[in-house]
Structure formats: structure tokens, C-alpha cells
Design a protein around this motif. Structure first.
Motif, PDB file in Angstrom:
ATOM      1  N   GLY A 162     -36.360 -40.492 -12.228  1.00 37.35           N
ATOM      2  CA  GLY A 162     -35.414 -39.408 -12.491  1.00 37.35           C
ATOM      3  C   GLY A 162     -35.753 -38.760 -13.825  1.00 37.35           C
ATOM      4  N   GLY A 213     -36.308 -35.606 -14.295  1.00 36.30           N
ATOM      5  CA  GLY A 213     -37.350 -34.607 -14.068  1.00 36.30           C
ATOM      6  C   GLY A 213     -37.130 -33.321 -14.848  1.00 36.30           C
ATOM      7  N   SER A 230     -33.762 -31.570 -16.002  1.00 39.46           N
ATOM      8  CA  SER A 230     -32.624 -32.501 -15.934  1.00 39.46           C
ATOM      9  C   SER A 230     -31.929 -32.538 -17.294  1.00 39.46           C
ATOM     10  CB  SER A 230     -33.097 -33.900 -15.552  1.00 39.46           C
ATOM     11  OG  SER A 230     -33.885 -34.441 -16.589  1.00 39.46           O
ATOM     12  N   GLN A 231     -30.690 -33.017 -17.261  1.00 37.81           N
ATOM     13  CA  GLN A 231     -29.921 -33.033 -18.502  1.00 37.81           C
ATOM     14  C   GLN A 231     -30.378 -34.149 -19.447  1.00 37.81           C
ATOM     15  OE1 GLN A 231     -25.700 -33.582 -17.863  1.00 37.81           O
ATOM     16  NE2 GLN A 231     -25.263 -33.390 -20.017  1.00 37.81           N
ATOM     17  N   ASP A 250     -38.742 -37.004 -10.044  1.00 35.38           N
ATOM     18  CA  ASP A 250     -37.976 -35.935  -9.389  1.00 35.38           C
ATOM     19  C   ASP A 250     -37.648 -36.305  -7.942  1.00 35.38           C
ATOM     20  OD1 ASP A 250     -37.809 -32.692 -10.363  1.00 35.38           O
ATOM     21  OD2 ASP A 250     -37.381 -33.113  -8.241  1.00 35.38           O
ATOM     22  N   ALA A 251     -36.548 -35.750  -7.437  1.00 35.72           N
ATOM     23  CA  ALA A 251     -36.194 -35.943  -6.031  1.00 35.72           C
ATOM     24  C   ALA A 251     -37.243 -35.298  -5.126  1.00 35.72           C
ATOM     25  CB  ALA A 251     -34.825 -35.336  -5.759  1.00 35.72           C
ATOM     26  N   TRP A 298     -39.662 -43.603  -6.120  1.00 38.96           N
ATOM     27  CA  TRP A 298     -39.558 -44.867  -6.858  1.00 38.96           C
ATOM     28  C   TRP A 298     -40.074 -46.069  -6.074  1.00 38.96           C
ATOM     29  CZ3 TRP A 298     -36.537 -48.887  -5.111  1.00 38.96           C
ATOM     30  CH2 TRP A 298     -35.513 -48.599  -4.210  1.00 38.96           C
ATOM     31  N   PRO A 332     -29.346 -39.565 -10.305  1.00 39.52           N
ATOM     32  CA  PRO A 332     -27.896 -39.465 -10.081  1.00 39.52           C
ATOM     33  C   PRO A 332     -27.258 -40.831  -9.741  1.00 39.52           C
ATOM     34  CG  PRO A 332     -29.040 -37.649  -9.014  1.00 39.52           C
ATOM     35  CD  PRO A 332     -30.096 -38.589  -9.501  1.00 39.52           C
ATOM     36  N   ASN A 333     -25.965 -40.917  -9.991  1.00 46.09           N
ATOM     37  CA  ASN A 333     -25.226 -42.194  -9.962  1.00 46.09           C
ATOM     38  C   ASN A 333     -25.425 -43.042  -8.706  1.00 46.09           C
ATOM     39  OD1 ASN A 333     -24.236 -40.809 -12.117  1.00 46.09           O
ATOM     40  ND2 ASN A 333     -22.109 -40.773 -11.454  1.00 46.09           N
ATOM     41  N   GLU A 393     -29.046 -45.784 -16.446  1.00 50.27           N
ATOM     42  CA  GLU A 393     -28.036 -44.826 -16.909  1.00 50.27           C
ATOM     43  C   GLU A 393     -26.647 -45.272 -16.452  1.00 50.27           C
ATOM     44  OE1 GLU A 393     -27.129 -42.763 -18.814  1.00 50.27           O
ATOM     45  OE2 GLU A 393     -28.957 -42.093 -19.736  1.00 50.27           O
ATOM     46  N   LYS A 394     -25.646 -44.763 -17.131  1.00 48.45           N
ATOM     47  CA  LYS A 394     -24.275 -45.009 -16.715  1.00 48.45           C
ATOM     48  C   LYS A 394     -23.868 -43.958 -15.701  1.00 48.45           C
ATOM     49  CE  LYS A 394     -22.190 -41.887 -17.777  1.00 48.45           C
ATOM     50  NZ  LYS A 394     -22.345 -40.413 -17.542  1.00 48.45           N
ATOM     51  N   PRO A 395     -22.889 -44.171 -14.846  1.00 41.47           N
ATOM     52  CA  PRO A 395     -22.295 -45.470 -14.552  1.00 41.47           C
ATOM     53  C   PRO A 395     -23.307 -46.353 -13.828  1.00 41.47           C
ATOM     54  CG  PRO A 395     -21.484 -43.800 -13.021  1.00 41.47           C
ATOM     55  CD  PRO A 395     -22.347 -43.090 -14.008  1.00 41.47           C
ATOM     56  N   ASN A 452     -27.250 -47.331 -20.690  1.00 41.97           N
ATOM     57  CA  ASN A 452     -27.432 -46.376 -21.776  1.00 41.97           C
ATOM     58  C   ASN A 452     -26.116 -45.842 -22.366  1.00 41.97           C
ATOM     59  OD1 ASN A 452     -28.909 -44.864 -23.602  1.00 41.97           O
ATOM     60  ND2 ASN A 452     -28.922 -43.067 -22.267  1.00 41.97           N
ATOM     61  N   ARG A 510     -19.854 -33.585  -8.860  1.00 42.12           N
ATOM     62  CA  ARG A 510     -19.079 -34.472  -9.740  1.00 42.12           C
ATOM     63  C   ARG A 510     -17.660 -34.706  -9.243  1.00 42.12           C
ATOM     64  NH1 ARG A 510     -21.945 -34.796 -14.676  1.00 42.12           N
ATOM     65  NH2 ARG A 510     -23.618 -33.298 -14.702  1.00 42.12           N
ATOM     66  N   HIS A 514     -17.657 -43.645 -21.467  1.00 36.80           N
ATOM     67  CA  HIS A 514     -18.300 -43.659 -22.793  1.00 36.80           C
ATOM     68  C   HIS A 514     -17.249 -43.947 -23.874  1.00 36.80           C
ATOM     69  CE1 HIS A 514     -22.482 -42.528 -22.311  1.00 36.80           C
ATOM     70  NE2 HIS A 514     -22.177 -41.501 -21.544  1.00 36.80           N
ATOM     71  N   PHE A 517     -28.404 -37.050 -31.127  1.00 40.52           N
ATOM     72  CA  PHE A 517     -28.371 -37.865 -29.915  1.00 40.52           C
ATOM     73  C   PHE A 517     -29.713 -38.537 -29.573  1.00 40.52           C
ATOM     74  CE2 PHE A 517     -27.958 -38.049 -25.166  1.00 40.52           C
ATOM     75  CZ  PHE A 517     -27.007 -39.050 -25.144  1.00 40.52           C
TER      76      PHE A 517
HETATM   77  P1  NAD Z   1     -29.566 -34.035 -13.410  1.00 39.36           P
HETATM   78  O1  NAD Z   1     -29.012 -33.639 -12.089  1.00 39.36           O
HETATM   79  O2  NAD Z   1     -29.634 -33.035 -14.523  1.00 39.36           O
HETATM   80  O3  NAD Z   1     -31.053 -34.635 -13.216  1.00 39.36           O
HETATM   81  C1  NAD Z   1     -31.326 -35.663 -12.281  1.00 39.36           C
HETATM   82  C2  NAD Z   1     -32.838 -35.807 -12.145  1.00 39.36           C
HETATM   83  O4  NAD Z   1     -33.120 -36.914 -11.285  1.00 39.36           O
HETATM   84  C3  NAD Z   1     -33.512 -34.589 -11.530  1.00 39.36           C
HETATM   85  O5  NAD Z   1     -34.738 -34.365 -12.182  1.00 39.36           O
HETATM   86  C4  NAD Z   1     -33.738 -35.022 -10.079  1.00 39.36           C
HETATM   87  O6  NAD Z   1     -34.814 -34.353  -9.453  1.00 39.36           O
HETATM   88  C5  NAD Z   1     -34.041 -36.473 -10.269  1.00 39.36           C
HETATM   89  N1  NAD Z   1     -33.817 -37.298  -9.086  1.00 39.36           N
HETATM   90  C6  NAD Z   1     -32.783 -37.255  -8.219  1.00 39.36           C
HETATM   91  N2  NAD Z   1     -32.921 -38.188  -7.269  1.00 39.36           N
HETATM   92  C7  NAD Z   1     -34.080 -38.840  -7.537  1.00 39.36           C
HETATM   93  C8  NAD Z   1     -34.773 -39.904  -6.913  1.00 39.36           C
HETATM   94  N3  NAD Z   1     -34.300 -40.516  -5.821  1.00 39.36           N
HETATM   95  N4  NAD Z   1     -35.940 -40.330  -7.467  1.00 39.36           N
HETATM   96  C9  NAD Z   1     -36.429 -39.738  -8.578  1.00 39.36           C
HETATM   97  N5  NAD Z   1     -35.803 -38.715  -9.212  1.00 39.36           N
HETATM   98  C10 NAD Z   1     -34.652 -38.272  -8.689  1.00 39.36           C
HETATM   99  O7  NAD Z   1     -28.702 -35.305 -13.847  1.00 39.36           O
HETATM  100  P2  NAD Z   1     -28.463 -35.829 -15.334  1.00 39.36           P
HETATM  101  O8  NAD Z   1     -27.305 -35.096 -15.918  1.00 39.36           O
HETATM  102  O9  NAD Z   1     -29.746 -35.910 -16.078  1.00 39.36           O
HETATM  103  O10 NAD Z   1     -27.890 -37.285 -15.016  1.00 39.36           O
HETATM  104  C11 NAD Z   1     -28.703 -38.345 -14.557  1.00 39.36           C
HETATM  105  C12 NAD Z   1     -27.954 -39.639 -14.844  1.00 39.36           C
HETATM  106  O11 NAD Z   1     -27.804 -39.787 -16.247  1.00 39.36           O
HETATM  107  C13 NAD Z   1     -26.537 -39.669 -14.250  1.00 39.36           C
HETATM  108  O12 NAD Z   1     -26.269 -40.951 -13.773  1.00 39.36           O
HETATM  109  C14 NAD Z   1     -25.645 -39.343 -15.437  1.00 39.36           C
HETATM  110  O13 NAD Z   1     -24.361 -39.942 -15.327  1.00 39.36           O
HETATM  111  C15 NAD Z   1     -26.431 -39.945 -16.576  1.00 39.36           C
HETATM  112  N6  NAD Z   1     -26.183 -39.291 -17.886  1.00 39.36           N
HETATM  113  C16 NAD Z   1     -25.964 -40.098 -18.949  1.00 39.36           C
HETATM  114  C17 NAD Z   1     -25.746 -39.563 -20.199  1.00 39.36           C
HETATM  115  C18 NAD Z   1     -25.522 -40.484 -21.374  1.00 39.36           C
HETATM  116  O14 NAD Z   1     -25.078 -40.054 -22.433  1.00 39.36           O
HETATM  117  N7  NAD Z   1     -25.806 -41.769 -21.247  1.00 39.36           N
HETATM  118  C19 NAD Z   1     -25.733 -38.175 -20.384  1.00 39.36           C
HETATM  119  C20 NAD Z   1     -25.988 -37.358 -19.262  1.00 39.36           C
HETATM  120  C21 NAD Z   1     -26.226 -37.923 -18.013  1.00 39.36           C
END
Ligand code: NAD
Length: 377
Positions: free
Chosen positions: A10, A12, A15-16, A39-40, A63, A85-86, A106-108, A133, A183, A201, A319
Motif C-alpha cells: 500500500g 502507492g 496515497s495519504q 498499489d491496488a 502482496w 485500506p483498513n 497501520e491503524k486500525p 503506527n 469511510r 489516535h 509528522f
Molecule cells: P489511501 O486511499 O490514500 O491510499 C491507499 C493506498 O493503498 C493506495 O495507494 C492504494 O492503491 C493502495 N492499496 C489498496 N489496496 C491495496 C492492496 N490490496 N495491495 C496493495 N496496495 C493497495 O489511504 P491512506 O489514507 O493512505 O490510508 C491507508 C491506511 O493508513 C488506512 O488504514 C488508514 O487508516 C491509515 N492511516 C493512518 C494514519 C496515521 O496517522 N497512522 C494517517 C492516515 C492514514
């Protein structure tokens, strides 16, 4: 120390959370990004991993392919980060732990309490690290607060108030935005919206700083934007194991608040306040005194706060460097060197138990319920 091989699932392009992991993991030169299934979309994932410097034969499409190939390599990855994703965390984390890899998830951590308990047992049985995390707990001034509470500088703690309330989903006409919609969709997010996304958090920070776990809670959930099934606003009252009063507000419709994570601890002798938007400062108010501002990097802070401070006093420390602190101690732990606190699978499990308890309480008009996972009762 020799460099450790790191892989990522993930995170990718676009992504956030992906960039914070890459910056954090590589900040100290302890990890090399050796593999990824980012990436998905397999083609996008392979392409992006190679643009980040991963060798072509370790830029994987998914994966499972990564697990099968890495398992048998002599230079296999030492740590894998799960930043998908979660609803995929449990399956991926379980598979990599079973294959003997250390994991940062990652959480959750999971969707259900039973899955959380399974991960805790698996990490214990395999002896592998499973960290979660909760990166905010690695800010230097959060560690300073924890140390001050533990040293009794605040006296007995009476109350903790934590918020993670922002206004980024306040637009009602945003309901069909793909980044927002999942969400609030139980099929993708699970039993809870904002509590599982951000509230955990704040709850983790409260128990981390106090060194005291949540025992019971009472919750009021609301979906304030028409059409949202899961909550976008929640108020949770809680009590810790030692009886400290806890209050938590988490929201996505709080216009005027940006990131909105802050925490205050009120003891008999003093109170402390920290906010993620000003992470270098802790406000200290001793009974009978004036409010003082403690600054990251100044003299007199604890060794742990100094160790995790990476840039000179008064310079922004944000961060990605807090995440780097998590990776620093993962590298130390893997290398068998002294390490500080790592948010663990136990923490991830406690969060899931608290989320499910909050959902049950909200459905029962705020009845007080046990917030502990069955295996910790
Ligand atoms: P996002 O939607 O922005 O990005 C998700 C990424 O994962 C994308 O690049 C997607 O293509 C990839 N992906 C999806 N399914 C996949 C798979 N099966 N195999 C490989 N890659 C795959 O999501 P995000 O906001 O980056 O969140 C991802 C996780 O991180 C979530 O669980 C979210 O709760 C967590 N998160 C944690 C914090 C923190 O402070 N700890 C902050 C933001 C997000």
C-alpha cells in the motif's frame, strides 16, 4: 549497524500516508526500501516502486506475490509496513507474521476484536514484532508528557480530555466523493466511522501518556450529514483502570478545526496541554503558578524527549519525523539494540475493543460498557 531491508504494501502514488512512511523509514539510514507492492493496481504499483528505486524483481504487483518471493530470498525484507485500506490489514499482517516477518501495521489494526486477539497471539507465538503506527505517541514532547506523569510531577491524575476533531467532511454534497464515501460505508470501514478512523489516535494518546488503560466507556454517536450510515461525530466518556476520568470528542464536521488532535491532562498539582498542530510545545500550569511553555530541545527535558528530537530548538519538527522515531526504534529492536516504546499489537487490539464498545454503548443510549478486549479482562 548493517542496513535493514524494508518492504511496503500500500502507500502507492497519491496515497495519504505512503510518503510519511517512506520519509520516516529512511530518515536515519537504517532501512533501505528493498521491496514493495504499493498499489491496488499491479501495474501502477510495479511502476511506482521502481521509480522509488526498488529493483524490478522486487517491485511486486500484489502482496501475495511479494510474500511468496520474499520468503525464500536470502536477503529477504526485515520489516514490512502494511499501509493499505483498513479491511485488508488483518489478512496481510497475519500472513507476514506467520511467515516470520516483523510487521508495522497501520491503524486500525483489524476490523474486529477477535481478529485483533489473533494478531496479538500470533505476534507472541512467533516472537515477531507487530507494531501499530500510532505515530503521534513518538513526538518528543508527547514522550516528555508521559515521563512527567510517570514521575508524579502532576500528582494523581484526575482527568484527561482528548480531541481529534476536524472539519474536512463537513460538506454534505461531498457524500459521493470516493475518498470520503468509503469511510461511512460499513462494508468498507467496519462498525465505526470517525471513532475508528481518528478517535482511536486520541484514545491511544490518552492511555499512552497516562500509562493507564481504558476500562469502561459510554458513547454518544451521531451522523450529522444526511445519508451517512456511520458516525461523523462522537463523544465518548471513559474511565481508566485506575479510575481517571476521560473525555474524548472526535468529529469530521468541525469547521474551524484543521487537524484537530489535542490532549490535556489534569493532575492534582499541575496540568499539561499538547496539540499536534504545535507539536514542539507543551503548556504546563502548576497549581498556584502561571502557564509556562516547554519547548522541544530546551535544557531539562527527559533523555527520551532529547533522543527523539531531530532538529534544533524552535525549528519545526513534524509528522514524518515522529514516524521516523517509530522506525528508529523498530530498527533498534530488530537489531537487538536498546529501544524506546513501540506502539504494539496489544495497543491495536485495545483500540478495536474500545471502538466496538463505543458502538455498543451508542446503540444502548450511552450505557457504560466494558472497553477491554476479552483476553485482557
Ligand atoms: P489511501 O486511499 O490514500 O491510499 C491507499 C493506498 O493503498 C493506495 O495507494 C492504494 O492503491 C493502495 N492499496 C489498496 N489496496 C491495496 C492492496 N490490496 N495491495 C496493495 N496496495 C493497495 O489511504 P491512506 O489514507 O493512505 O490510508 C491507508 C491506511 O493508513 C488506512 O488504514 C488508514 O487508516 C491509515 N492511516 C493512518 C494514519 C496515521 O496517522 N497512522 C494517517 C492516515 C492514514
Amino acid at each position: 549497524m548493517s542496513k535493514l531491508n524494508w518492504g511496503m504494501i500500500g502507500g502507492g502514488e497519491g496515497s495519504q500516508i505512503g510518503p510519511a512512511h517512506r520519509l520516516g523509514a529512511q530518515a536515519d539510514g537504517r532501512f533501505v526500501m528493498a521491496a514493495g507492492a504499493l498499489d491496488a493496481d499491479p501495474a501502477r504499483g510495479r511502476d511506482y516502486a521502481q521509480r522509488l528505486g526498488v529493483a524490478a524483481d522486487r517491485a511486486y504487483g500484489d502482496w501475495r506475490e511479494m510474500l511468496a518471493a520474499e520468503r525464500d530470498r536470502p536477503d529477504r525484507i526485515d520489516l514490512v509496513t502494511v499501509a493499505t485500506p483498513n479491511n485488508t490489514h488483518f489478512e496481510i499482517t497475519k500472513a507476514f507474521l506467520e511467515a516470520g516477518f516483523h510487521v508495522l501495521c497501520e491503524k486500525p489494526m483489524t476490523m474486529t476484536v477477535a481478529e485483533g486477539e489473533e494478531i496479538v497471539r500470533l505476534a507472541r507465538d512467533t516472537g515477531r514484532i507487530c507494531a501499530v503506527n500510532y505515530g503521534y505517541s513518538a513526538y518528543p514532547m508527547v514522550r516528555q508528557m508521559k515521563a512527567m506523569v510517570a514521575a508524579g510531577e502532576l500528582g494523581a491524575i484526575r482527568c484527561v480530555v482528548a480531541n481529534f476533531s476536524h472539519g474536512h467532511h463537513a460538506a454534505g454534497d461531498d457524500a459521493d466523493n470516493p475518498r470520503v464515501r468509503w469511510r461511512y460505508d460499513p462494508a468498507q470501514a467496519g462498525v465505526s466511522g470517525q471513532m475508528a478512523d481518528c478517535g482511536i489516535h486520541a484514545l491511544h494518546l490518552a492511555s499512552f501518556i497516562l500509562g493507564d488503560e481504558v476500562r469502561t466507556l459510554s458513547a454518544d454517536f451521531a451522523s450529522t450529514v444526511p445519508g451517512r450510515v456511520l458516525e461523523d461525530d462522537a463523544m465518548v466518556n471513559f474511565r481508566t483502570e485506575s479510575g481517571t476520568v476521560g473525555r474524548l470528542w472526535t468529529s469530521t464536521i468541525a469547521l474551524g478545526r484543521q487537524h484537530g488532535l489535542d490532549i490535556q491532562v489534569f493532575g492534582e498539582k499541575a496540568g499539561l496541554r499538547w496539540a499536534s498542530e504545535q507539536p514542539n510545545q507543551v503548556y504546563l500550569h502548576r497549581l498556584g503558578g502561571r502557564v509556562e511553555i516547554m519547548e522541544k530541545g530546551e535544557a531539562g527535558l527527559t533523555d527520551e524527549a532529547q533522543r527523539l528530537s531531530r532538529v534544533p530548538i524552535a525549528h519545526p519538527e513534524g509528522f514524518p519525523l515522529a514516524i521516523a522515531n517509530i522506525y528508529l526504534d523498530l530498527a533498534n529492536r530488530i537489531a537487538g539494540a536498546p529501544a524506546g516504546h513501540l506502539p504494539s499489537a496489544e495497543d491495536g487490539l485495545r483500540s478495536m475493543a474500545a471502538v466496538h464498545a463505543a458502538v455498543a454503548s451508542a446503540k444502548a443510549d450511552g450505557a457504560w460498557v466494558d472497553a477491554r478486549p476479552p483476553m485482557f479482562r
